[in-house]
Write a protein that holds these residues in place. Structure first.
Motif, short mmCIF file in Angstrom:
data_model
loop_
_atom_site.label_atom_id
_atom_site.label_comp_id
_atom_site.label_asym_id
_atom_site.label_seq_id
_atom_site.Cartn_x
_atom_site.Cartn_y
_atom_site.Cartn_z
N SER A 193 -4.97 57.12 48.88
CA SER A 193 -3.98 57.22 47.82
C SER A 193 -4.12 58.57 47.12
O SER A 193 -5.17 59.23 47.20
CB SER A 193 -4.17 56.09 46.82
OG SER A 193 -5.44 56.16 46.21
N LEU A 194 -3.05 58.98 46.43
CA LEU A 194 -3.12 60.19 45.63
C LEU A 194 -4.04 59.96 44.43
O LEU A 194 -4.23 58.82 44.01
CB LEU A 194 -1.72 60.59 45.17
CG LEU A 194 -0.73 60.95 46.29
CD1 LEU A 194 0.64 61.22 45.71
CD2 LEU A 194 -1.23 62.16 47.06
N PRO A 195 -4.61 61.01 43.86
CA PRO A 195 -5.56 60.84 42.75
C PRO A 195 -4.90 60.17 41.54
O PRO A 195 -3.72 60.39 41.25
CB PRO A 195 -5.99 62.27 42.42
CG PRO A 195 -5.71 63.06 43.66
CD PRO A 195 -4.51 62.42 44.28
N TYR A 196 -5.67 59.35 40.87
CA TYR A 196 -5.21 58.71 39.64
C TYR A 196 -5.03 59.77 38.56
O TYR A 196 -5.89 60.63 38.35
CB TYR A 196 -6.23 57.67 39.18
CG TYR A 196 -5.90 56.99 37.88
CD1 TYR A 196 -4.88 56.04 37.81
CD2 TYR A 196 -6.60 57.29 36.72
CE1 TYR A 196 -4.59 55.40 36.62
CE2 TYR A 196 -6.32 56.66 35.52
CZ TYR A 196 -5.31 55.71 35.48
OH TYR A 196 -5.01 55.08 34.29
N GLU A 199 -4.62 61.80 32.74
CA GLU A 199 -3.87 62.23 31.55
C GLU A 199 -2.73 61.28 31.26
O GLU A 199 -2.46 60.95 30.10
CB GLU A 199 -3.34 63.65 31.77
CG GLU A 199 -2.64 64.23 30.56
CD GLU A 199 -2.20 65.67 30.77
OE1 GLU A 199 -1.34 66.12 30.00
OE2 GLU A 199 -2.72 66.32 31.70
N ALA A 200 -2.04 60.82 32.32
CA ALA A 200 -0.93 59.89 32.12
C ALA A 200 -1.44 58.51 31.73
O ALA A 200 -0.78 57.78 30.98
CB ALA A 200 -0.10 59.80 33.40
N GLY A 201 -2.58 58.13 32.26
CA GLY A 201 -3.17 56.84 31.91
C GLY A 201 -2.53 55.65 32.59
O GLY A 201 -2.75 54.50 32.20
N VAL A 202 -1.71 55.90 33.62
CA VAL A 202 -1.06 54.81 34.38
C VAL A 202 -1.11 55.15 35.87
O VAL A 202 -1.25 56.32 36.24
CB VAL A 202 0.41 54.60 33.96
CG1 VAL A 202 0.49 54.11 32.52
CG2 VAL A 202 1.23 55.89 34.14
#
Length: 228
Positions: A193-196, A199-202
Motif C-alpha cells: 500500500s501507499l504510505p499512510y 499529516e492528514a490523519g486518515v
C-alpha cells in the motif's frame, strides 16, 4: 421486468437470470466497496438483498461511495441505498438493517442467506461472519483492505493464505485457524500500500480502488450463482 433486464438475459440466458432473481444475498458493510457490490447486484437482477450497516453518509464519503450525494449526507447508509435501489429495480426486495454485527446478533442477521458478502472493516465482525458461513456451508467472499491503493490492476480474488501485503488480511490470518485459510475466499490488493499520510490523519482513498473491488466481488458472486 424483462425489458429492464433484456440485455442481462441476452448475455446469460433466462435460466441463469432466474438463478439471480431467486438469490438472497447478505452484504455486511455498504461503504465504498460494499455499495459498489450491492448496486452491481441490483442492476444484475438479484431478487433479494439484505444490507447491514450502522453508519451514516458524511462529506468525506463523497470522493468514492456510490450512495454518497449532497442529499444523502447524514442519512443512514442502508436507508439511502434502499431508496436508491428501489429506483433502479422496484421488484428487488431490500432488507435494510441499521445494526452493528457482533457476537450477540451475527447468527440472526446472517441466517437464510444464499450468499454472504463480508465487506465490513471490523476484524472481529469479519471473523464472526466467516466462521458462521463456513459452519453453515453458505458460499461467501470477504473483502480485505482497499485504502491507500491506486493500482487497481493488482486486485486479486483468491484465498486468505495467498495474501501477503494487506494488513487487514494479516490480522485475519492471526484471528482464524490456519487450516481455514485455504477455505476463505477473499478480494485483496496484491501489492504494497501507499504510505499512510500522518499529516492528514486518515487512510487515503480515491474513487477507483474501492469501487473496482466492489465490482469484482459482485462479478465473483454472480458467476458463482450462475455457475460460470
Amino acid at each position: 421486468m424483462n425489458n429492464r433486464f433484456v440485455r442481462t438475459i441476452a448475455l446469460i440466458g433466462e435460466d441463469n437470470f432466474k438463478k439471480l432473481s431467486n438469490a438472497y444475498i447478505t452484504i455486511i458493510g455498504v461503504g465504498g466497496v460494499g455499495g459498489s457490490t450491492a448496486e452491481s447486484l441490483v442492476r444484475a437482477g438479484v431478487g433479494k438483498l439484505k444490507l447491514i450497516d450502522f453508519d451514516e453518509f458524511e462529506p468525506s464519503n463523497l470522493n468514492r461511495q456510490l450512495g454518497a450525494t449532497s442529499s444523502t449526507i447524514g442519512m443512514k447508509k442502508v436507508s439511502a441505498f434502499k431508496e436508491r435501489f428501489h429506483e433502479i429495480n422496484p421488484d428487488c426486495e431490500i432488507i435494510a438493517i441499521d445494526e452493528k454485527l457482533d457476537e450477540n446478533n451475527s447468527a440472526k442477521l446472517l441466517q437464510d442467506s444464499s450468499y454472504i458478502a463480508d465487506i465490513c472493516d471490523d476484524a472481529i465482525a469479519k471473523k464472526l461472519i466467516i466462521e458462521y458461513a463456513i459452519k453453515e456451508n453458505i458460499p461467501f467472499i470477504s473483502a480485505m483492505g482497499a485504502g491507500n491503493r491506486l493500482d487497481i490492476s493488482k486486485l486479486m480474488i483468491s484465498t486468505l493464505d495467498k495474501t501477503k501485503y494487506c494488513q487487514l488480511a494479516k490480522k485475519m490470518r492471526q484471528l482464524l485457524p490456519k487450516p481455514l485459510h485455504k477455505k476463505i475466499k477473499v478480494a485483496f490488493y496484491d501489492s504494497e500500500s501507499l504510505p499512510y499520510n500522518k499529516e492528514a490523519g486518515v487512510v487515503g482513498t480515491i474513487s477507483t480502488s474501492p469501487s473496482y473491488m466492489g465490482i469484482r466481488i459482485a462479478s465473483e458472486i454472480i458467476n458463482e450463482i450462475i455457475g460460470k
